[in-house]
Design a protein around this motif. Structure first.
Motif, PDB file in Angstrom:
ATOM      1  N   ASN A  64      46.702  87.885  55.000  1.00 34.20           N
ATOM      2  CA  ASN A  64      48.012  88.532  55.200  1.00 34.20           C
ATOM      3  C   ASN A  64      49.007  87.694  55.982  1.00 34.20           C
ATOM      4  OD1 ASN A  64      46.923  88.620  57.738  1.00 34.20           O
ATOM      5  ND2 ASN A  64      47.091  90.842  58.000  1.00 34.20           N
ATOM      6  N   GLY A  65      48.796  86.403  56.089  1.00 30.25           N
ATOM      7  CA  GLY A  65      49.663  85.568  56.925  1.00 30.25           C
ATOM      8  C   GLY A  65      51.124  85.646  56.525  1.00 30.25           C
ATOM      9  N   ALA A  66      51.454  85.473  55.257  1.00 30.82           N
ATOM     10  CA  ALA A  66      52.854  85.498  54.811  1.00 30.82           C
ATOM     11  C   ALA A  66      53.427  86.904  54.852  1.00 30.82           C
ATOM     12  CB  ALA A  66      52.964  84.921  53.394  1.00 30.82           C
ATOM     13  N   SER A  67      52.603  87.892  54.521  1.00 34.35           N
ATOM     14  CA  SER A  67      53.109  89.268  54.485  1.00 34.35           C
ATOM     15  C   SER A  67      53.431  89.801  55.875  1.00 34.35           C
ATOM     16  CB  SER A  67      52.083  90.192  53.805  1.00 34.35           C
ATOM     17  OG  SER A  67      50.882  90.240  54.567  1.00 34.35           O
ATOM     18  N   LEU A  68      52.902  89.141  56.936  1.00 33.96           N
ATOM     19  CA  LEU A  68      53.240  89.586  58.307  1.00 33.96           C
ATOM     20  C   LEU A  68      54.726  89.405  58.612  1.00 33.96           C
ATOM     21  CD1 LEU A  68      50.248  88.154  60.387  1.00 33.96           C
ATOM     22  CD2 LEU A  68      50.656  90.535  59.735  1.00 33.96           C
ATOM     23  N   SER A 109      45.040  84.690  60.289  1.00 35.77           N
ATOM     24  CA  SER A 109      46.300  85.130  60.892  1.00 35.77           C
ATOM     25  C   SER A 109      46.123  86.033  62.106  1.00 35.77           C
ATOM     26  CB  SER A 109      47.133  85.876  59.842  1.00 35.77           C
ATOM     27  OG  SER A 109      46.420  87.007  59.362  1.00 35.77           O
ATOM     28  N   PHE A 110      44.853  86.260  62.541  1.00 39.51           N
ATOM     29  CA  PHE A 110      44.646  87.176  63.664  1.00 39.51           C
ATOM     30  C   PHE A 110      45.380  86.693  64.918  1.00 39.51           C
ATOM     31  CE2 PHE A 110      42.409  88.699  67.404  1.00 39.51           C
ATOM     32  CZ  PHE A 110      42.274  90.057  67.142  1.00 39.51           C
ATOM     33  N   THR A 111      45.321  85.419  65.189  1.00 43.21           N
ATOM     34  CA  THR A 111      45.960  84.900  66.407  1.00 43.21           C
ATOM     35  C   THR A 111      47.482  84.807  66.266  1.00 43.21           C
ATOM     36  OG1 THR A 111      45.619  82.646  65.590  1.00 43.21           O
ATOM     37  CG2 THR A 111      43.917  83.569  67.030  1.00 43.21           C
ATOM     38  N   VAL A 112      47.969  84.933  65.041  1.00 44.94           N
ATOM     39  CA  VAL A 112      49.420  84.849  64.828  1.00 44.94           C
ATOM     40  C   VAL A 112      50.105  86.182  65.107  1.00 44.94           C
ATOM     41  CG1 VAL A 112      51.208  84.324  63.107  1.00 44.94           C
ATOM     42  CG2 VAL A 112      49.065  83.035  63.125  1.00 44.94           C
ATOM     43  N   VAL A 113      49.374  87.284  64.942  1.00 44.24           N
ATOM     44  CA  VAL A 113      49.972  88.619  65.057  1.00 44.24           C
ATOM     45  C   VAL A 113      50.636  88.839  66.414  1.00 44.24           C
ATOM     46  CG1 VAL A 113      49.491  91.100  65.070  1.00 44.24           C
ATOM     47  CG2 VAL A 113      48.465  89.628  63.332  1.00 44.24           C
ATOM     48  N   PRO A 114      49.980  88.590  67.557  1.00 45.01           N
ATOM     49  CA  PRO A 114      50.660  88.839  68.849  1.00 45.01           C
ATOM     50  C   PRO A 114      51.946  88.040  69.009  1.00 45.01           C
ATOM     51  CG  PRO A 114      48.308  88.525  69.175  1.00 45.01           C
ATOM     52  CD  PRO A 114      48.587  88.126  67.767  1.00 45.01           C
ATOM     53  N   ALA A 115      51.917  86.773  68.559  1.00 45.24           N
ATOM     54  CA  ALA A 115      53.123  85.954  68.693  1.00 45.24           C
ATOM     55  C   ALA A 115      54.247  86.501  67.820  1.00 45.24           C
ATOM     56  CB  ALA A 115      52.821  84.512  68.312  1.00 45.24           C
ATOM     57  N   ASP A 116      53.930  86.910  66.575  1.00 47.16           N
ATOM     58  CA  ASP A 116      54.961  87.480  65.697  1.00 47.16           C
ATOM     59  C   ASP A 116      55.601  88.722  66.313  1.00 47.16           C
ATOM     60  OD1 ASP A 116      54.619  85.544  63.852  1.00 47.16           O
ATOM     61  OD2 ASP A 116      53.543  86.766  62.380  1.00 47.16           O
TER      62      ASP A 116
END
Length: 420
Positions: A106-110, A166-173
């Protein structure tokens, strides 16, 4: 491009984009949605079909083509991010969670819920937004919910492992979207506050201007009343005396004198009624005489003693004028010299009276460097307005302008009789 050149360029581009969205909001939202749709859908396809051999995606994590409709739905929902940011956030988040729940990367869909959260947070402090948006607390609560749901769904269904991908990307987004949205909301609130203060200050200036003009008009009306009342009292007295001592006059003449006496008496009564309306309750009745041009030398001497050298010039044969004309001329000179004392700085002044057939020409010229009564040469100041009101009340005109070599020039023409 250098930093010095990039700064103005970025500011100009931001102004261009903002102004164009305000002029064409529908087209701007359509364009933004289309670009975001391409980014998220193509990005999701790229994630499912990596080019590098080290990026291994399980076959079960490769979505079928219909699954990309969920990503597209989340992007399309952002078309309404300005009109209904709460609904756009809910749809974008739900579509991303469903896509994640099927076990797809789900990286792009975030990007969809991140943009929706930014738009939602940007409405904080805004009273114009419908729905539950519009406060900082609501924005923070929404960010917490988005973070919890996305982290939970990503950890549970992540094809690259619980904490992979993408788990580590979620908080930053989520953090970037929230903080950027709140920054925009604070900027908008600051601009709105400045605009509101400016409008309030402008309204206050307009109210104060109207109040001063009304007060000056009342003052003029009271003084003109005193002049007219004195004249009518004289007419009434002389008509009564003439009717009393001239008993042998023809009947038509006696009737005419009686009519004059009665009319002047009734007019005087009406004038006194008007005066009672015009005078304020807390004002005292004027006890001094109405000023006229005979007192002009005394006024000039008073101004000289205050530190302003003043010369008086008289052109033509000086003679008595109607009381209303002399009062208006005296007040115009008084106001002009007062303005020169207050605003002209080191200066000299000249007062010129020109007696002509049927009118009085009045000029007050100073050599100062300042303006008049807080106004420019256009004559927007309350002092100039008051002088114009006096000239108009006397049937004349007044002009105020800057002199060609500096200083200020007030000129008035006050008619007092028929011109040849």
């Amino acid at each position: 491009m250098s930093q010095a050149a990039a700064g103005p360029y970025d500011a100009d581009m931001a102004t261009f984009v903002t102004s164009n969205r305000r002029r064409h909001p529908l087209a701007a939202d359509l364009l933004f949605t289309a670009v975001l749709l391409l980014l998220t859908v193509l990005g999701s396809i790229g994630e499912a079909h990596p080019n590098q051999g080290s990026d291994v995606i399980p076959a079960s994590a490769v979505p079928p083509w219909p699954a990309y409709l969920l990503v597209a739905a989340g992007s399309v929902a952002l078309f309404w991010r300005h009109r209904r940011p709460d609904a756009a956030l809910a749809v974008a988040l739900a579509a991303t969670l469903m896509y994640t729940g099927f076990g797809y990367e789900n990286g792009a869909s975030l990007l969809n819920p991140a943009v929706a959260l930014y738009a939602y947070a940007a409405t904080a402090r805004s009273p114009r937004v419908r729905g539950i948006a519009g406060s900082v607390h609501a924005a923070v609560a929404a960010a917490v919910l988005v973070l919890v749901f996305l982290l939970g769904a990503t950890a549970a269904f992540n094809p690259l492992g619980t904490f992979g991908g993408s788990f580590t990307v979620v908080p930053a987004d989520v953090a970037v979207a929230l903080l950027a949205g709140l920054a925009i909301a604070n900027q908008r609130a600051y601009v709105d506050a400045i605009r509101a203060r400016a409008e309030l200050a402008e309204q206050t200036r307009e109210d104060e201007g109207r109040r001063r003009v009304d007060a000056e008009r009342l003052r003029i009306a009271r003084e003109l009343h005193d002049v007219v009342a004195h004249t009518m009292s004289t007419i009434n007295l002389r008509a009564g005396v003439a009717a009393h001592v001239s008993r042998d006059l023809p009947e038509q003449v006696a009737d005419a004198l009686g009519a004059i006496r009665d009319a002047s008496k009734n007019g005087l009564r009406e004038l006194r009624a008007i005066l009672a309306v015009l005078r304020q309750v807390d004002e005292s009745e004027p006890t001094g005489p109405i000023p006229d041009l005979r007192e002009l030398p005394l006024l000039i001497e008073t101004v000289r003693s205050a530190g302003l050298p003043v010369e008086l010039e008289v052109v033509g044969e000086q003679h008595a004028l109607p009381a209303a004309i002399e009062l208006a001329a005296y007040r115009i000179v008084q106001e002009s010299l007062t303005n020169t004392l207050r605003h002209a700085g080191p200066a000299t002044a000249t007062v010129r009276l020109g007696y002509a057939d049927g009118h009085l020409d009045l000029d007050v010229i100073d050599t100062g460097s300042g303006g008049t009564s807080g106004s420019d040469a256009g004559g927007a100041g309350h002092g100039l307005i008051g002088m114009r009101e006096r000239a108009l009340a006397a049937g004349g005109s007044l002009e105020a302008r800057r002199g060609p070599g500096g200083g200020f020039h007030v000129s008035a023409r006050l008619p007092w009789g028929e011109q040849p």
